[in-house]
Design an enzyme around this catalytic site. Sequence first.
Site, PDB file in Angstrom:
ATOM      1  N   LYS A   7       0.378   0.709   7.281  1.00  0.00           N
ATOM      2  CA  LYS A   7       0.982  -0.621   7.267  1.00  0.00           C
ATOM      3  C   LYS A   7       1.757  -0.896   8.552  1.00  0.00           C
ATOM      4  CE  LYS A   7       3.093   0.327   3.406  1.00  0.00           C
ATOM      5  NZ  LYS A   7       2.529   1.663   3.157  1.00  0.00           N
ATOM      6  N   THR A   8       2.560   0.075   8.953  1.00  0.00           N
ATOM      7  CA  THR A   8       3.319  -0.089  10.188  1.00  0.00           C
ATOM      8  C   THR A   8       2.367  -0.230  11.369  1.00  0.00           C
ATOM      9  OG1 THR A   8       4.869   1.441   9.197  1.00  0.00           O
ATOM     10  CG2 THR A   8       5.241   0.864  11.481  1.00  0.00           C
ATOM     11  N   HIS A  21     -11.124  24.596 -15.674  1.00  0.00           N
ATOM     12  CA  HIS A  21     -11.070  23.202 -15.209  1.00  0.00           C
ATOM     13  C   HIS A  21     -12.424  22.786 -14.655  1.00  0.00           C
ATOM     14  CE1 HIS A  21      -6.811  22.549 -15.597  1.00  0.00           C
ATOM     15  NE2 HIS A  21      -6.471  23.529 -14.764  1.00  0.00           N
ATOM     16  N   GLY A  66       0.826  -1.202   0.000  1.00  0.00           N
ATOM     17  CA  GLY A  66       0.000   0.000   0.000  1.00  0.00           C
ATOM     18  C   GLY A  66       0.859   1.250   0.000  1.00  0.00           C
ATOM     19  N   GLU A  94      -8.784  28.326 -13.512  1.00  0.00           N
ATOM     20  CA  GLU A  94      -9.381  27.344 -12.595  1.00  0.00           C
ATOM     21  C   GLU A  94     -10.855  27.123 -12.923  1.00  0.00           C
ATOM     22  OE1 GLU A  94      -7.527  25.538 -10.846  1.00  0.00           O
ATOM     23  OE2 GLU A  94      -5.734  26.776 -11.044  1.00  0.00           O
ATOM     24  N   GLY A 119       1.885   5.790   4.388  1.00  0.00           N
ATOM     25  CA  GLY A 119       0.940   6.459   5.275  1.00  0.00           C
ATOM     26  C   GLY A 119      -0.415   5.806   5.369  1.00  0.00           C
ATOM     27  N   THR A 120      -0.589   4.656   4.735  1.00  0.00           N
ATOM     28  CA  THR A 120      -1.897   4.019   4.775  1.00  0.00           C
ATOM     29  C   THR A 120      -2.066   3.144   6.012  1.00  0.00           C
ATOM     30  OG1 THR A 120      -0.957   2.468   3.196  1.00  0.00           O
ATOM     31  CG2 THR A 120      -2.547   4.047   2.357  1.00  0.00           C
TER      32      THR A 120
HETATM   33  P1  ADP Z   1       2.798   3.245   6.534  1.00  0.00           P
HETATM   34  O1  ADP Z   1       3.585   2.290   7.349  1.00  0.00           O
HETATM   35  O2  ADP Z   1       1.770   2.583   5.684  1.00  0.00           O
HETATM   36  O3  ADP Z   1       3.608   4.223   5.765  1.00  0.00           O
HETATM   37  P2  ADP Z   1       2.005   4.179   9.106  1.00  0.00           P
HETATM   38  O4  ADP Z   1       1.446   2.933   9.656  1.00  0.00           O
HETATM   39  O5  ADP Z   1       3.370   4.541   9.533  1.00  0.00           O
HETATM   40  O6  ADP Z   1       1.952   4.138   7.532  1.00  0.00           O
HETATM   41  O7  ADP Z   1       0.999   5.352   9.392  1.00  0.00           O
HETATM   42  C1  ADP Z   1       1.422   6.582   9.879  1.00  0.00           C
HETATM   43  C2  ADP Z   1       0.414   7.136  10.845  1.00  0.00           C
HETATM   44  O8  ADP Z   1      -0.801   7.438  10.201  1.00  0.00           O
HETATM   45  C3  ADP Z   1       0.047   6.187  11.947  1.00  0.00           C
HETATM   46  O9  ADP Z   1       0.941   6.261  13.005  1.00  0.00           O
HETATM   47  C4  ADP Z   1      -1.339   6.648  12.339  1.00  0.00           C
HETATM   48  O10 ADP Z   1      -1.276   7.741  13.212  1.00  0.00           O
HETATM   49  C5  ADP Z   1      -1.903   7.161  11.039  1.00  0.00           C
HETATM   50  N1  ADP Z   1      -2.752   6.155  10.387  1.00  0.00           N
HETATM   51  C6  ADP Z   1      -2.539   5.585   9.192  1.00  0.00           C
HETATM   52  N2  ADP Z   1      -3.526   4.710   8.881  1.00  0.00           N
HETATM   53  C7  ADP Z   1      -4.384   4.715   9.918  1.00  0.00           C
HETATM   54  C8  ADP Z   1      -5.605   4.024  10.204  1.00  0.00           C
HETATM   55  N3  ADP Z   1      -6.131   3.137   9.354  1.00  0.00           N
HETATM   56  N4  ADP Z   1      -6.212   4.287  11.372  1.00  0.00           N
HETATM   57  C9  ADP Z   1      -5.685   5.163  12.236  1.00  0.00           C
HETATM   58  N5  ADP Z   1      -4.557   5.844  12.030  1.00  0.00           N
HETATM   59  C10 ADP Z   1      -3.894   5.648  10.891  1.00  0.00           C
HETATM   60 ZN    ZN Z   2      -4.547  24.123 -14.435  1.00  0.00          ZN
END
Ligand code: ADP
Ligand code: ZN
Length: 650
Positions: free
Chosen positions: A240-241, A461, A234, A458, A237-238
């Site tokens: 995964k960690t 668009h 993914g 704008e 920021g989604t």
């Molecule tokens: P990735 O590892 O996918 O890059 P992270 O797990 O590090 O992303 O996400 C970064 C932060 O974003 C998390 O510490 C959390 O605060 C927030 N976050 C991301 N996804 C979620 C989720 N599904 N629910 C709650 N918080 C989330």
């Molecule tokens: Zn434009």
Amino acid sequence: MSEDKKNQPKKIKINAFWIYGAISLILLAFILNTEAPKSNEYSLTKFKELVRNQNDIKNIEIVPNMHLANIYLTDEAQKKEAYKKFQPKKNFSFSAKQPNFSVKFLDIQNFENFLDSELKEGKTFEYSSKPQDTTFYDILGSILPFVLIIGVWIFIMKRMSGGAGGGPGGQMFNIGKSKAKLFDEKGEIKVTFKDVAGLEGAKEEVEEIVDFLKNPDKYTALGGKIPKGALLVGLPGTGKTLLAKAVAGEAKVPFFSLSGSDFVEMFVGVGASRVRDLFKKAKEKSPSIIFIDEIDAIGKARGKNAMSGSNDERENTLNQLLTEMDGFGSKHNVIVLAATNRADVLDKALLRAGRFDRQIYVDLPDVRERKEIFEVHLRPLKLKVGLDVEFLAKQTPGFSGADIANICNEAALIAARNNKKEIEKQDFLDAVDRVIGGLEKKNKIITLSEKKAIAFHEAGHATVSWMLEHASPLVKVTIVPRGNSLGAAWYLPEERMIVRPEQMLDEMCATMGGRAAEKVIFNQISTGALSDLEKATKQARGMVTFYGLSEKLGNVTYYDSSGQENYGFSKPYSEKTAELIDSEISDIIEKQYTRAIDILESHKDKLTTLAELLLEKEVIFKDDLENIFGKRPFVKEMPVSKKEDKKEEE
Ligand code: ADP
Ligand code: ZN
């Protein structure tokens, strides 16, 4: 170190002893030098926030080959309480000054772009890029590289003869040790599934892993084998960690976390020995979870880019990882979770049965999931009663969980800056704008005629996308200059994947709508459409060379899923085809440009009304558009789930 000297047998030749000692010292210095800043690591997101909000940084030293930047604070900032824990470590390094902390980044271009844009904002730090720490060289002079090479060479020889246990060199310098962060029962981090909003599908899949870890016997009793790895796929920021941590938290097992790039070092053989060490530690603590973020740093398909020798080290590391994964039997309940945003570039060997044979997709959240994520991150905030979370979710299409977390924090900061007692809707809207576009340019001087041109651009668009069935529905149009852009129209594109050519063409037509409006109204065009043109050109190129959507070229693709898209010197098509591709791309774009002009010509009055409204209000939302154009004549497509899209795409 002194320990080691004492242990030296007395009869050792004095020469060898001194050479060994000198090399050890140099290596030690080197390691202290490169390792010390890392212990004060700052996350990239946090760093960006810091740069945006504060002007506390004096100097940034980028070390490109290590994907690392050393940060030096200004003298005033050094005194601030908030940075107390980032005081430079006192150590015996030869280096005169030590950075306060360091930041890791993935892509240097992105990183530098970010810094540049902040500099343009008026920040006063300086940055420079050097392959290694020069102060170190300054002191030891130019002989150092040679000494180092010999040192490293001897070091490797030692390691090789030292075998898997790690030779004396390894133990002495800790370099072969993995840098994994360990979170165990005692650790302060307690994440459970409750903290992970949305991601139902992914959660369900990892649920099984939790069960494996909790009750291994249930599965092995029947002769089954516990899975060894799962890949979380993914965008950044989604979550995964977060998900991996939650697995560990739910199963109540230790969690080793590190990033793929941590394995990769300048020394040959280090990556492999770090992998070995990591697995050894994990086995000792089994059952446990190893989480490797950004596995692509080591797991990219092997044998590509044969020209650069630097790949050997990565290959060794990867091979070691594979060996370790195959090596541990069912009595070790170690499960390896890895994260990547591109499963397609990974070496196929990694994805084979018994390794990362499960792929769990962690998608960008949809409206409903965004609402849930907001709710998680709003919990600790002091909000004005009646804050419409649903509205916030609707206003943030395409945002990741991390973005949302960032917005919530940003909103709190904005509210605090305005001395408010509670956070309200407007603070969140400002935070959204800020997170996407950077700081508002209050002092940017824009002449009235420029402003008019931007408004019409704008509005162009917006008008075109409103009139086209397949163009993404609009969320908001603004002519407030932010970051590098003078204005913007936000759409809702991420809710569906573009799969049909009509959709692509409509999208492109809307993209060309900005320039078309300038042409229709002022009969002249401007440089303001650069990013539009770039986007349209990329899209057209994709249609022709990747998706087989061009009539003249037919059903061919020049896409290479094995990650070799970078053709380098040899293109996979003939010169004649190259010409055809170019002319097809230009045809497609010109057609859409003309189409946009036609649309705008026939709706010139509405276009003008919209532009004037924009000039007056600067920001307008979907409702304002509806007032001008009437309800959008097309039934809005229900967002289809990503999984289905992927199937269609393949
Ligand atoms: P990735 O590892 O996918 O890059 P992270 O797990 O590090 O992303 O996400 C970064 C932060 O974003 C998390 O510490 C959390 O605060 C927030 N976050 C991301 N996804 C979620 C989720 N599904 N629910 C709650 N918080 C989330
Ligand atoms: Zn434009």
